[in-house]
Design an enzyme around this catalytic site. Structure first.
Site, PDB file in Angstrom:
ATOM      1  N   ASN A 195      -9.281   2.375   9.537  1.00  0.00           N
ATOM      2  CA  ASN A 195      -8.477   2.236  10.750  1.00  0.00           C
ATOM      3  C   ASN A 195      -8.888   3.032  12.175  1.00  0.00           C
ATOM      4  O   ASN A 195      -9.355   2.381  12.895  1.00  0.00           O
ATOM      5  CB  ASN A 195      -6.810   2.530  10.283  1.00  0.00           C
ATOM      6  CG  ASN A 195      -5.701   2.159  11.509  1.00  0.00           C
ATOM      7  OD1 ASN A 195      -4.613   2.223  11.388  1.00  0.00           O
ATOM      8  ND2 ASN A 195      -6.151   1.716  12.838  1.00  0.00           N
ATOM      9  N   THR A 196      -8.819   4.264  11.968  1.00  0.00           N
ATOM     10  CA  THR A 196      -9.010   5.136  13.178  1.00  0.00           C
ATOM     11  C   THR A 196     -10.431   4.921  13.567  1.00  0.00           C
ATOM     12  O   THR A 196     -10.645   4.713  14.888  1.00  0.00           O
ATOM     13  CB  THR A 196      -8.915   6.456  12.796  1.00  0.00           C
ATOM     14  OG1 THR A 196      -7.522   6.561  12.308  1.00  0.00           O
ATOM     15  CG2 THR A 196      -8.893   7.569  14.137  1.00  0.00           C
ATOM     16  N   GLY A 244      -7.932   9.832   9.306  1.00  0.00           N
ATOM     17  CA  GLY A 244      -8.478   9.890  10.486  1.00  0.00           C
ATOM     18  C   GLY A 244      -9.352  10.979  11.046  1.00  0.00           C
ATOM     19  O   GLY A 244      -9.502  11.162  12.161  1.00  0.00           O
ATOM     20  N   LYS A 266       1.038  -0.964   0.055  1.00  0.00           N
ATOM     21  CA  LYS A 266      -0.136  -0.019  -0.069  1.00  0.00           C
ATOM     22  C   LYS A 266       0.960   1.175   0.105  1.00  0.00           C
ATOM     23  O   LYS A 266       1.617   1.568   0.817  1.00  0.00           O
ATOM     24  CB  LYS A 266      -0.855   0.003   1.238  1.00  0.00           C
ATOM     25  CG  LYS A 266      -1.900   1.182   1.056  1.00  0.00           C
ATOM     26  CD  LYS A 266      -2.415   1.448   2.290  1.00  0.00           C
ATOM     27  CE  LYS A 266      -3.226   2.858   2.179  1.00  0.00           C
ATOM     28  NZ  LYS A 266      -3.640   3.324   3.434  1.00  0.00           N
ATOM     29  N   ALA A 268      -9.663   6.228   3.999  1.00  0.00           N
ATOM     30  CA  ALA A 268      -9.435   7.490   4.870  1.00  0.00           C
ATOM     31  C   ALA A 268     -10.703   8.085   5.166  1.00  0.00           C
ATOM     32  O   ALA A 268     -11.378   8.520   3.985  1.00  0.00           O
ATOM     33  CB  ALA A 268      -8.357   8.270   4.475  1.00  0.00           C
ATOM     34  N   GLY A 269     -10.931   8.635   6.202  1.00  0.00           N
ATOM     35  CA  GLY A 269     -12.224   9.507   6.511  1.00  0.00           C
ATOM     36  C   GLY A 269     -13.523   8.786   6.966  1.00  0.00           C
ATOM     37  O   GLY A 269     -14.439   9.483   7.568  1.00  0.00           O
TER      38      GLY A 269
END
Length: 259
Positions: A207-208, A159, A98, A185-186
């Site tokens: 992830n976050t 994040g 990635k 993301a987001g």
């Protein structure tokens, strides 16, 4: 069961999960299990390779159960990203990467020119490259031409949990794509993941939203269900949006009641 094909690899789950920001490695392990993911991203620059005797992230990821996707998080230049990819290969990790090249620590937006250059280099060296990009349809085409096996547009800043703010551009990327499109993301909650899948994304990388949730394991389960629901809705084919209302009940053939 429907198959997700990325390069030479095939998967059943369409949820990729990251390994950063968890409160403990045990929580990370349990969240991976609850999510049903088969692809787990690991930032090579954040591994502590100086103390091999100490348990680390890789000790909590079962290689028989998950495919590790090394990533170049923390790299600011093409050279750094290529070096990290080489390190991953030297460690015996799968020869795919990635790709993240992010020079700006404030907004964490990927460098489009460096990402394209690194993609050319790594694909020529035999890596399967999954580049993280802003939601730029033109760049997505260039990356596919360079041999990328996915394109991974951000829904909103990494994040941030703001959800899919770049919806129109991501829809164009999906419409034109010749490889899987992974929204990365987001994403803040399961509804964001479902929306990404409803517009035709092939997968989401999260992830976050899981790691920093009050209950990471429960959120991992929610993301799994959101991904599955969004994909099912996309395959089912939603009704078109209309300006006017349309009654669900019939308006003809109803007997007239006389008072």
């Amino acid at each position: 069961m429907e198959i997700l094909k990325i390069g030479t690899r095939e998967f059943h789950s369409r949820l990729m999960l990251g390994t950063g920001k968890y409160r403990s490695l045990e929580e990370m392990r349990d969240s991976l299990e609850a999510s049903g993911t088969q692809i787990v991203t690991v930032a090579l620059r954040r591994l502590d390779l100086t103390q091999p005797a100490q348990p680390g992230i890789l000790d909590y990821i079962d290689p028989e159960r998950y495919t590790i996707l090394p990533n170049t998080a923390g790299c600011k230049t093409v050279q750094e990203a290529v070096q990290v990819a080489h390190l991953a290969a030297a460690l015996g990790l799968p020869r795919w990467i990635k790709l993240e090249v992010i020079p700006d620590p404030t907004y964490l937006l990927p460098d489009p020119l460096a990402t394209l250059e690194a993609t050319h280099i790594l694909t020529e060296e035999g890596f399967e490259v999954l580049p993280y990009i802003n939601a730029d349809p033109v760049l997505a085409q260039y990356l596919q031409d360079a041999g990328a096996v996915t394109v991974m547009p951000l829904g909103s800043p990494i994040g941030s949990g703001q959800g899919i703010l770049n919806l129109a551009q991501i829809q164009i990327i999906i419409e034109q794509a010749r490889v899987p499109v992974v929204v990365d993301a987001g994403i803040g909650s399961a509804s964001d993941a479902a929306l990404a899948m409803e517009i035709g994304a092939s997968a989401c990388l999260i992830n976050t939203a899981v790691a920093k949730a009050q209950n990471s394991v429960q959120m991992a389960t929610a993301m799994k269900l959101g991904i599955e629901a969004g994909r099912a809705a996309y395959l089912a084919g939603r009704i078109p949006r209309q300006q006017l209302a349309s009654a669900s009940s019939p308006v003809t053939g109803i007997p007239v009641l006389k008072g």
